[in-house]
Design an enzyme around this catalytic site. Structure first.
Site, PDB file in Angstrom:
ATOM      1  N   GLU A 247       0.881  -1.181   0.000  1.00  0.00           N
ATOM      2  CA  GLU A 247       0.000   0.000   0.000  1.00  0.00           C
ATOM      3  C   GLU A 247       0.911   1.222   0.000  1.00  0.00           C
ATOM      4  OE1 GLU A 247      -3.140  -0.081  -0.315  1.00  0.00           O
ATOM      5  OE2 GLU A 247      -3.677  -2.137   0.206  1.00  0.00           O
ATOM      6  N   CYS A 281      -2.253   9.323   2.503  1.00  0.00           N
ATOM      7  CA  CYS A 281      -1.975   8.757   1.171  1.00  0.00           C
ATOM      8  C   CYS A 281      -3.115   9.056   0.208  1.00  0.00           C
ATOM      9  CB  CYS A 281      -1.749   7.250   1.279  1.00  0.00           C
ATOM     10  SG  CYS A 281      -3.125   6.382   2.045  1.00  0.00           S
TER      11      CYS A 281
HETATM   12  P1  NAD Z   1       8.493   4.753   4.677  1.00  0.00           P
HETATM   13  O1  NAD Z   1       8.503   3.927   3.455  1.00  0.00           O
HETATM   14  O2  NAD Z   1       9.630   5.656   4.920  1.00  0.00           O
HETATM   15  O3  NAD Z   1       8.410   3.828   5.983  1.00  0.00           O
HETATM   16  C1  NAD Z   1       7.347   2.924   6.181  1.00  0.00           C
HETATM   17  C2  NAD Z   1       7.820   1.793   7.074  1.00  0.00           C
HETATM   18  O4  NAD Z   1       8.829   1.058   6.390  1.00  0.00           O
HETATM   19  C3  NAD Z   1       8.453   2.255   8.392  1.00  0.00           C
HETATM   20  O5  NAD Z   1       8.040   1.370   9.411  1.00  0.00           O
HETATM   21  C4  NAD Z   1       9.940   2.110   8.125  1.00  0.00           C
HETATM   22  O6  NAD Z   1      10.714   1.884   9.278  1.00  0.00           O
HETATM   23  C5  NAD Z   1       9.966   0.891   7.227  1.00  0.00           C
HETATM   24  N1  NAD Z   1      11.150   0.793   6.361  1.00  0.00           N
HETATM   25  C6  NAD Z   1      11.875   1.803   5.823  1.00  0.00           C
HETATM   26  N2  NAD Z   1      12.873   1.291   5.039  1.00  0.00           N
HETATM   27  C7  NAD Z   1      12.738  -0.057   5.081  1.00  0.00           C
HETATM   28  C8  NAD Z   1      13.446  -1.127   4.460  1.00  0.00           C
HETATM   29  N3  NAD Z   1      14.490  -0.925   3.661  1.00  0.00           N
HETATM   30  N4  NAD Z   1      13.024  -2.386   4.683  1.00  0.00           N
HETATM   31  C9  NAD Z   1      11.945  -2.622   5.478  1.00  0.00           C
HETATM   32  N5  NAD Z   1      11.248  -1.646   6.108  1.00  0.00           N
HETATM   33  C10 NAD Z   1      11.649  -0.378   5.915  1.00  0.00           C
HETATM   34  O7  NAD Z   1       7.102   5.526   4.655  1.00  0.00           O
HETATM   35  P2  NAD Z   1       6.576   6.568   5.726  1.00  0.00           P
HETATM   36  O8  NAD Z   1       7.303   7.848   5.534  1.00  0.00           O
HETATM   37  O9  NAD Z   1       6.536   5.958   7.087  1.00  0.00           O
HETATM   38  O10 NAD Z   1       5.053   6.735   5.267  1.00  0.00           O
HETATM   39  C11 NAD Z   1       4.652   7.648   4.317  1.00  0.00           C
HETATM   40  C12 NAD Z   1       4.354   6.949   3.022  1.00  0.00           C
HETATM   41  O11 NAD Z   1       3.385   5.931   3.226  1.00  0.00           O
HETATM   42  C13 NAD Z   1       3.740   7.879   1.999  1.00  0.00           C
HETATM   43  O12 NAD Z   1       4.331   7.664   0.729  1.00  0.00           O
HETATM   44  C14 NAD Z   1       2.282   7.474   1.965  1.00  0.00           C
HETATM   45  O13 NAD Z   1       1.616   7.758   0.772  1.00  0.00           O
HETATM   46  C15 NAD Z   1       2.372   6.017   2.230  1.00  0.00           C
HETATM   47  N6  NAD Z   1       1.104   5.541   2.753  1.00  0.00           N
HETATM   48  C16 NAD Z   1       0.338   4.725   1.975  1.00  0.00           C
HETATM   49  C17 NAD Z   1      -0.902   4.289   2.432  1.00  0.00           C
HETATM   50  C18 NAD Z   1      -1.773   3.374   1.626  1.00  0.00           C
HETATM   51  O14 NAD Z   1      -2.633   2.753   2.206  1.00  0.00           O
HETATM   52  N7  NAD Z   1      -1.592   3.269   0.326  1.00  0.00           N
HETATM   53  C19 NAD Z   1      -1.351   4.703   3.683  1.00  0.00           C
HETATM   54  C20 NAD Z   1      -0.539   5.550   4.425  1.00  0.00           C
HETATM   55  C21 NAD Z   1       0.700   5.956   3.969  1.00  0.00           C
END
Ligand code: NAD
Length: 526
Positions: A247, A281
């Site tokens: 997502e 998002c």
């Molecule tokens: P992010 O990708 O930076 O982090 C999300 C999660 O992934 C965190 O828990 C982080 O620690 C983990 N993570 C980061 N690098 C990783 C790796 N290499 N391997 C495994 N895990 C890792 O995103 P964010 O800044 O926390 O969230 C914002 C983003 O999420 C925005 O792009 C937003 O659009 C998206 N989002 C999507 C939805 C949806 O349902 N489509 C909902 C909410 C947020």
């Protein structure tokens, strides 16, 4: 003067502890122990052992834990809202309505529907296999890894966790390091609701831990977050052939036709763009308004936006930003837009983040915007809404679809037939008519994106089954010694040809078909 820290400087303060910081006040709230990376493999062993017991429970027994959790959350509602609000800087009303309520509603959905959705489903059997029984069975996958973001830290962790648990899986959650207090809250809630040991494990930590858990060979990965991280996770999952649901981000268009209820559309656009400080998002990120109403629409929107109250109190409308990293991204996108001719008609350019800065960005309406600007192409996690006029339905659809993303969209008009026609041409996973974002809170509807917005769906029937292996079964009584398509083939080929022409062609000729079938049976028994 409070002890001011940002989420970035606090994070750097210790390698083994995550610091929960209230971004609206800068206060450090709590230190939380990080999960040691060397224990990842033990966590999976524990999860798989727990899954054996948990999956052997009857669905009713599993759902009794869900009910306990719902009652517990209802009793602690105020406390839960307070924790979310202090960890994210969002207003308490937003914490309650947009983060907690969807979890409670999902619990009710699971309690009412999970048994029906995940029980054995009978299906028809083709005529040629007469006498056999066909059905689909849903089986737990094993240890499910859920990695969640910080913008709705409760629901984006708990709803996939509950979906996995309903299917009999054990869950390891890696909550966002930006909102660790909510991660801790989730751990405590499952513990207090009495879920069996290791059915749910919460591993607190950053991206290194997320990467280690992804490499630890879970049986399924549910990830919510950025496109960049989604691609890293998908690449690792592909190496181990682990199924995933991703997502990811969005750049959601809102199309307003001149015959729309303008007052409602303006109110909807303001809420859709600025709720949760635009860190959604599915937030409204590109506003297309039909040219004859464009000027009046922009003026009305400005008039209302300057009245919004920003702060952290019970009656404030817009809370703070949560992640300092997003401040810089928003700032860069705005600078790019302004350099290329865009004008701010509310708000002001934020400063680059530094630890003494405020985490609030004043809501910004942008005009004189074009499709070459990053603010139209890239996801903006902040309270910014660019507005563009359009002259025809086709132009609006083309502009809306001209995006790498496809998470959500909305169409506004009093002509509902036109609205449905336009929606069916939008390349998007979700859409609303005369409303914004709302489909995600109907748990009966699937949720997910197309294009770079993600892979797979959760919510709804398919979204619950996605957390299970889908097993197709055909059962024979085992009484007869042959099957017509088994050996020997001698004498059967021409009979099969005629039989299939009869059955699948325009004239069914049932009498002749029955005779052909019995002749094939005779050869089969030889
Ligand atoms: P992010 O990708 O930076 O982090 C999300 C999660 O992934 C965190 O828990 C982080 O620690 C983990 N993570 C980061 N690098 C990783 C790796 N290499 N391997 C495994 N895990 C890792 O995103 P964010 O800044 O926390 O969230 C914002 C983003 O999420 C925005 O792009 C937003 O659009 C998206 N989002 C999507 C939805 C949806 O349902 N489509 C909902 C909410 C947020």
């Amino acid at each position: 003067m409070p002890e001011v820290k940002s989420k970035l400087s606090a994070k750097a303060a210790s390698a083994q502890k995550l610091q929960a910081v209230n971004p609206a006040t800068g206060r450090i709230i709590k230190e939380i122990d990080e999960f040691p990376i060397k224990q990842v493999s033990a966590a999976y062993q524990n999860a798989r052992a727990a899954e054996k017991e948990w999956s052997s429970l009857r669905m009713k027994e599993r759902l009794a834990y869900f009910r306990e959790l719902r009652y517990l959350m209802s009793r602690k509602l105020e406390q839960i809202v307070q924790i979310i609000s202090s960890d994210t800087g969002k207003t308490k009303t937003e914490a309650l309505t947009a983060d907690v309520m969807p979890v409670l509603d999902a619990l009710v959905y699971f309690e009412q529907n999970a048994e029906r959705i995940l029980s054995r489903q009978s299906t028809s059997t083709p005529l040629l296999f007469l006498g056999k029984k066909s059905y689909i069975e849903y089986m737990s996958r094993g240890a499910v890894l859920v990695i969640s973001p910080w913008n709705f830290p409760l629901q984006l962790a708990m709803i996939p966790m509950l979906s996995a648990l309903a299917g009999g899986n054990a869950v390891i959650l890696k909550p966002s390091e930006v909102t660790p207090l909510v991660g801790l809250l989730i751990e405590v809630l499952f513990k207090e609701a009495g879920f069996p040991e290791h059915t749910v494990q919460v591993a607190h930590g950053g991206k290194e831990l997320g990467a280690a858990l992804t490499k630890g060979k879970p049986d399924f990965i549910f990830f919510t977050g950025s496109v960049k991280t989604g691609k890293i996770i998908q690449a690792q999952a592909a190496r181990d052939l682990i199924p995933t649901i991703l997502e990811l981000g969005g750049k959601d268009p809102m199309i307003v036709f001149k015959d729309a209820n303008i007052e409602r559309a303006v109110n909807g656009a303001i809420w859709g763009a600025f709720t949760n400080s635009g860190q959604v998002c599915m937030s409204t990120e590109r506003l297309y308004v039909e040219r004859p109403i464009y000027n009046a629409f922009v003026a009305k929107m400005r008039e209302k936006v300057i009245q919004l109250k920003q702060g952290y109190g019970d009656n404030d409308d817009i809370g703070s930003m949560t992640s300092p990293l997003q401040l810089d991204i928003v700032k860069e996108q705005l600078e790019d837009a302004v350099c290329k001719g865009a004008k701010l008609i509310t708000g002001e350019l934020p400063d680059y983040w530094d630890s003494s800065n405020e985490m609030f960005i004043k809501p910004i309406i942008l005009v004189d915007v074009n499709e070459d600007m990053d603010i139209i192409k890239e996801e903006t996690f902040g309270p910014v809404i660019p507005i563009i006029p359009f002259d025809s339905e086709e132009e609006a659809i083309n502009m809306a679809n001209n995006s790498l993303y496809g998470l959500n969209a909305s169409v506004w008009t009093n002509d509902l037939e036109k609205a449905e026609k336009v929606v069916s041409k939008l390349v998007t996973g979700n859409a609303a008519i005369n409303d914004v974002m709302v489909s995600v809170v109907n748990h009966g509807l699937p949720f997910g994106g197309v294009k770079q917005s993600g892979i797979g769906r959760y919510h709804g029937e398919g979204g619950l089954r996605a957390f299970c292996h889908e097993k197709a079964v055909m059962a024979d009584t085992g009484k007869k010694n042959y099957e017509i398509q088994w050996y020997p083939y001698k004498g059967k080929h021409q009979l099969f040809l005629k039989l299939f022409q009869n059955i699948f062609g325009p004239d069914k000729k049932w009498g002749e078909s029955a005779k052909l079938y019995l002749d094939i049976v005779k050869y089969s028994k030889k």
